[in-house]
Design a protein around this motif. Structure first.
Motif, PDB file in Angstrom:
ATOM      1  N   ALA A 192       0.983  -1.218   0.051  1.00  0.00           N
ATOM      2  CA  ALA A 192      -0.023  -0.053  -0.063  1.00  0.00           C
ATOM      3  C   ALA A 192       0.991   1.400  -0.147  1.00  0.00           C
ATOM      4  O   ALA A 192       0.494   2.318   0.556  1.00  0.00           O
ATOM      5  N   GLY A 193       1.900   1.162  -0.654  1.00  0.00           N
ATOM      6  CA  GLY A 193       3.026   2.439  -0.712  1.00  0.00           C
ATOM      7  C   GLY A 193       3.551   2.847   0.500  1.00  0.00           C
ATOM      8  O   GLY A 193       3.799   1.861   1.388  1.00  0.00           O
ATOM      9  N   GLY A 194       3.787   3.905   0.893  1.00  0.00           N
ATOM     10  CA  GLY A 194       3.943   4.363   2.325  1.00  0.00           C
ATOM     11  C   GLY A 194       5.519   4.429   2.266  1.00  0.00           C
ATOM     12  O   GLY A 194       6.129   4.390   1.583  1.00  0.00           O
ATOM     13  N   ARG A 195       5.745   4.445   3.684  1.00  0.00           N
ATOM     14  CA  ARG A 195       7.543   4.588   3.937  1.00  0.00           C
ATOM     15  C   ARG A 195       7.643   3.713   5.090  1.00  0.00           C
ATOM     16  O   ARG A 195       6.841   3.056   5.834  1.00  0.00           O
ATOM     17  N   ALA A 196       9.083   2.955   4.938  1.00  0.00           N
ATOM     18  CA  ALA A 196       9.427   2.043   5.854  1.00  0.00           C
ATOM     19  C   ALA A 196      10.911   2.229   6.075  1.00  0.00           C
ATOM     20  O   ALA A 196      11.769   2.784   5.143  1.00  0.00           O
ATOM     21  N   GLN A 197      11.573   1.828   7.454  1.00  0.00           N
ATOM     22  CA  GLN A 197      12.798   1.704   7.603  1.00  0.00           C
ATOM     23  C   GLN A 197      13.271   0.474   7.069  1.00  0.00           C
ATOM     24  O   GLN A 197      12.532  -0.476   7.281  1.00  0.00           O
ATOM     25  N   VAL A 198      14.370   0.226   6.345  1.00  0.00           N
ATOM     26  CA  VAL A 198      14.978  -0.812   5.548  1.00  0.00           C
ATOM     27  C   VAL A 198      16.457  -1.229   6.018  1.00  0.00           C
ATOM     28  O   VAL A 198      17.200   0.085   6.012  1.00  0.00           O
ATOM     29  N   ALA A 199      16.665  -2.246   6.456  1.00  0.00           N
ATOM     30  CA  ALA A 199      17.981  -2.518   7.078  1.00  0.00           C
ATOM     31  C   ALA A 199      18.970  -2.806   5.980  1.00  0.00           C
ATOM     32  O   ALA A 199      20.257  -2.558   6.562  1.00  0.00           O
ATOM     33  N   ALA A 200      18.626  -2.986   4.758  1.00  0.00           N
ATOM     34  CA  ALA A 200      19.581  -2.996   3.832  1.00  0.00           C
ATOM     35  C   ALA A 200      20.104  -1.837   3.393  1.00  0.00           C
ATOM     36  O   ALA A 200      19.557  -0.876   3.324  1.00  0.00           O
ATOM     37  N   THR A 201      21.618  -1.719   3.384  1.00  0.00           N
ATOM     38  CA  THR A 201      22.351  -0.580   3.173  1.00  0.00           C
ATOM     39  C   THR A 201      23.223  -0.707   1.843  1.00  0.00           C
ATOM     40  O   THR A 201      23.634  -1.931   1.855  1.00  0.00           O
ATOM     41  N   GLY A 202      23.640   0.516   1.383  1.00  0.00           N
ATOM     42  CA  GLY A 202      24.557   0.307   0.323  1.00  0.00           C
ATOM     43  C   GLY A 202      23.922   0.039  -1.009  1.00  0.00           C
ATOM     44  O   GLY A 202      22.744  -0.706  -1.148  1.00  0.00           O
ATOM     45  N   GLY A 203      24.616   0.026  -1.977  1.00  0.00           N
ATOM     46  CA  GLY A 203      24.238  -0.369  -3.328  1.00  0.00           C
ATOM     47  C   GLY A 203      23.240   0.469  -4.120  1.00  0.00           C
ATOM     48  O   GLY A 203      22.737   1.518  -3.512  1.00  0.00           O
ATOM     49  N   GLU A 204      22.693   0.138  -5.151  1.00  0.00           N
ATOM     50  CA  GLU A 204      21.645   0.809  -6.031  1.00  0.00           C
ATOM     51  C   GLU A 204      20.474   0.585  -5.554  1.00  0.00           C
ATOM     52  O   GLU A 204      20.038  -0.682  -5.391  1.00  0.00           O
ATOM     53  N   ALA A 205      19.446   1.542  -5.391  1.00  0.00           N
ATOM     54  CA  ALA A 205      18.164   1.258  -5.035  1.00  0.00           C
ATOM     55  C   ALA A 205      17.369   1.842  -6.264  1.00  0.00           C
ATOM     56  O   ALA A 205      17.402   3.021  -6.599  1.00  0.00           O
ATOM     57  N   GLN A 206      16.115   1.045  -6.344  1.00  0.00           N
ATOM     58  CA  GLN A 206      15.264   1.563  -7.520  1.00  0.00           C
ATOM     59  C   GLN A 206      13.834   0.855  -6.996  1.00  0.00           C
ATOM     60  O   GLN A 206      13.674   0.084  -6.262  1.00  0.00           O
ATOM     61  N   TRP A 207      12.903   1.533  -7.595  1.00  0.00           N
ATOM     62  CA  TRP A 207      11.482   1.444  -7.408  1.00  0.00           C
ATOM     63  C   TRP A 207      11.140   0.692  -8.888  1.00  0.00           C
ATOM     64  O   TRP A 207      11.146   0.966  -9.961  1.00  0.00           O
ATOM     65  N   PHE A 208      10.353  -0.462  -8.419  1.00  0.00           N
ATOM     66  CA  PHE A 208       9.691  -1.249  -9.652  1.00  0.00           C
ATOM     67  C   PHE A 208       8.342  -1.176  -9.652  1.00  0.00           C
ATOM     68  O   PHE A 208       7.582  -1.479  -8.491  1.00  0.00           O
ATOM     69  N   ASP A 209       7.578  -0.828 -10.766  1.00  0.00           N
ATOM     70  CA  ASP A 209       6.302  -0.867 -10.801  1.00  0.00           C
ATOM     71  C   ASP A 209       5.538  -2.116 -11.199  1.00  0.00           C
ATOM     72  O   ASP A 209       5.872  -2.562 -12.376  1.00  0.00           O
TER      73      ASP A 209
END
Length: 525
Positions: free
Chosen positions: A471-488
């Motif tokens: 449902a979209g929104g915001r979250a704290q994510v423990a994964a760090t570093g690297g390239e981050a992308q959103w996939f539709d």
């Protein structure tokens, strides 16, 4: 005994025998078996089946290269069946049979080691639709090109599904036994029906990349499975053995499932029953005791609890796989979110030793059609897509269902919108982030969320994280570093993902009904 002198490894060989001796019921009055001895000395026994015109057939699929020997035996003895000979199996690198590999590659690999991601469709009456002239071949090819690789099908066919599901497309009598529903002959089988099934199975086998879940009995509310004083254990065994004899040799038989929603056994009500579990274990063990091919033994559930590890604790090796049914939220106001699926999966499979597939979560509807099954009423595209993603983020393959093709309707040339979303998901998991490298990673996401809104995470040992925001929104994510992308998950499109610290916010947007859009966060090291 006409049969092949040479076969490719992992292909179906067929041997035929004729008998001059008449039998009042050739299906039941004689047992014919082929005994196949491998180059290494292992013996495999395969039952034969009667196919009309005083002819019995034995189908066997050898898995070892070299020279094989065979002999045929019968009970009671009949010299017309006393045949023996040799044939050569030419080696190669076949993909082979599908095997259950719990805890590895999402539960399944082929014999050559290739991982298998189930992307399926529930088409219970596929064989019946072919028998009644439907364009099953065109439907199968379309699904194949859409990335589907598995069909849930039944070896019997319904005429009606309560409360209002008349199957008006049926133009032929699809009773698979002798006699009729009012005066059955369970010692005989309708060869016209089975020879039609053979044509469909052979077509699927020839494609080489499609499989079948062969459901051997219908729901317990359907005759004869709801009438165990007529359809006794003896007739059931004859029926099951005939199905195994006819189809067990095929590579495209991925799963044997003895009964759809097996808890309906033995009296048709929707409740968990110890007797049904005992029945499932008995049938699973019986199959494994004689099948030379050892396809995956499976059950399809109705009730979700108790956990399957508890249900099958008396014989945990009898059942390899659960085709798990859970629909999640499906009311008028909450069907879009499909909440509750991952929690149900977690409870049902606590301690489970085997494999599983998320095999049913509602049948996507065309709202312009009359609603023949009330509990499908709000199963639209949003429910289809979110359910599928909730399933795969539990590291499970998925099998969908559509109103056009699952039962009462036969509109095989049409697709509802949710199919397009399954195509996007399939490509994502097989092309963009290879599924078999990923495992469940719930600890990647921190925080409190409203029911159904919590992001669901997968991660690989190589540092890739896949996090689905239903449902979209915001979250704290423990994964760090690297390239981050959103996939539709609707279009397959990508866009960069920025973060504030470890906090990621999904792109904003709402659908036509005002619901927040779902997105997938992918982080690659």
């Amino acid at each position: 005994m006409p049969g092949p002198s040479a076969l490719q490894q992992r292909t179906v060989g067929e041997w035929s025998l004729r008998s001059a001796r008449p039998y009042a019921s050739p299906f039941a009055d004689v047992l014919v078996e082929g005994v196949f001895t491998s180059p290494g000395g292992r013996e495999f026994v395969m039952p034969g089946f009667y196919d009309g015109d005083q002819t019995w057939r034995i189908r066997f699929n050898p898995g070892e290269a070299g020279e094989w020997r065979y002999s045929v035996r019968s009970r009671p003895g009949n010299s017309d069946f006393a045949e023996s000979g040799r044939f050569t199996v030419e080696g190669g690198k076949p993909r082979g049979f599908l095997k259950s590999t719990p805890g590895e590659a999402w539960g399944f690999r082929f014999e050559n080691g290739e991982p298998f991601l189930a992307i399926g469709d529930t088409v219970y009456d596929l064989f019946g639709m072919a028998y009644c002239g439907g364009d099953v071949e065109g439907f199968i090819e379309r699904r194949r090109h859409q990335g589907h690789n598995l069909f849930r099908v039944r070896l019997t066919s319904s005429e009606f599904h309560p409360p209002d599901g008349d199957f008006e497309w049926q133009t032929r009598n699809m009773w698979p036994w002798g006699g009729s529903r009012s005066a059955p002959r369970f010692d005989r089988f309708n060869l016209d029906w089975f020879q039609s099934i053979d044509r469909t199975v052979n077509s699927i086998e020839a494609k080489g990349d499609l499989g079948l879940e062969m459901i051997m009995e219908a729901w317990g509310f359907e005759f004869p499975f709801n009438h165990r004083t007529w359809f006794t254990a003896e007739w059931e065994e004859l029926w099951l053995r005939y199905l195994f004899a006819r189809y067990d040799a095929y590579n495209c038989v991925y799963f044997w499932t003895p009964l759809n929603e097996y808890e309906y056994y033995p009296n048709g009500d929707w409740n968990w029953k110890v007797a049904a579990d005992r029945w499932a274990m008995r049938i699973g063990r019986w199959y494994k005791s004689f099948s030379p091919h050892q396809h995956v033994s499976s059950v399809h559930n109705g009730p979700r609890v108790p956990p399957f590890a508890e249900r099958f604790r008396a014989d945990p090796e009898a059942i390899d796989n659960v085709m798990f049914q859970e629909w999640g939220a499906r009311g008028k106001e909450d069907s879009w979110l499909a909440a509750g699926i991952e929690e149900s999966i977690g409870r049902a499979f606590a301690g489970w030793h085997g494999s599983a597939i998320f095999a049913e979560w509602g049948y996507e509807r065309n709202p312009s059609y009359p609603n023949k099954l009330p509990h499908h009423e709000f199963c639209f595209r949003e429910h289809t897509r979110r359910s599928a993603w909730r399933g795969v983020t539990q590291a499970l393959g998925i099998i969908n269902g559509q109103e056009y093709s699952w039962g009462p309707w036969m509109e095989l040339d049409k697709d509802l919108p949710g199919v397009a979303d399954i195509v996007v998901l399939q490509k994502f998991l097989t092309r963009d982030v290879p599924f078999h490298t990923l495992g469940k990673a719930p600890d990647l996401v921190a925080g409190e969320f409203a029911p159904g809104h919590r992001p669901l995470a997968l991660a690989s040992a190589q540092g890739t994280a896949v996090i689905y925001f239903p449902a979209g929104g915001r979250a704290q994510v423990a994964a760090t570093g690297g390239e981050a992308q959103w996939f539709d998950p609707r279009t397959g499109g990508w866009q960069p993902a920025g973060a504030t610290g470890n906090s990621f916010a999904a792109p904003e947007g709402r659908d036509a009904d005002g619901h927040p859009l779902d997105y997938v966060l992918v982080i690659r090291k």
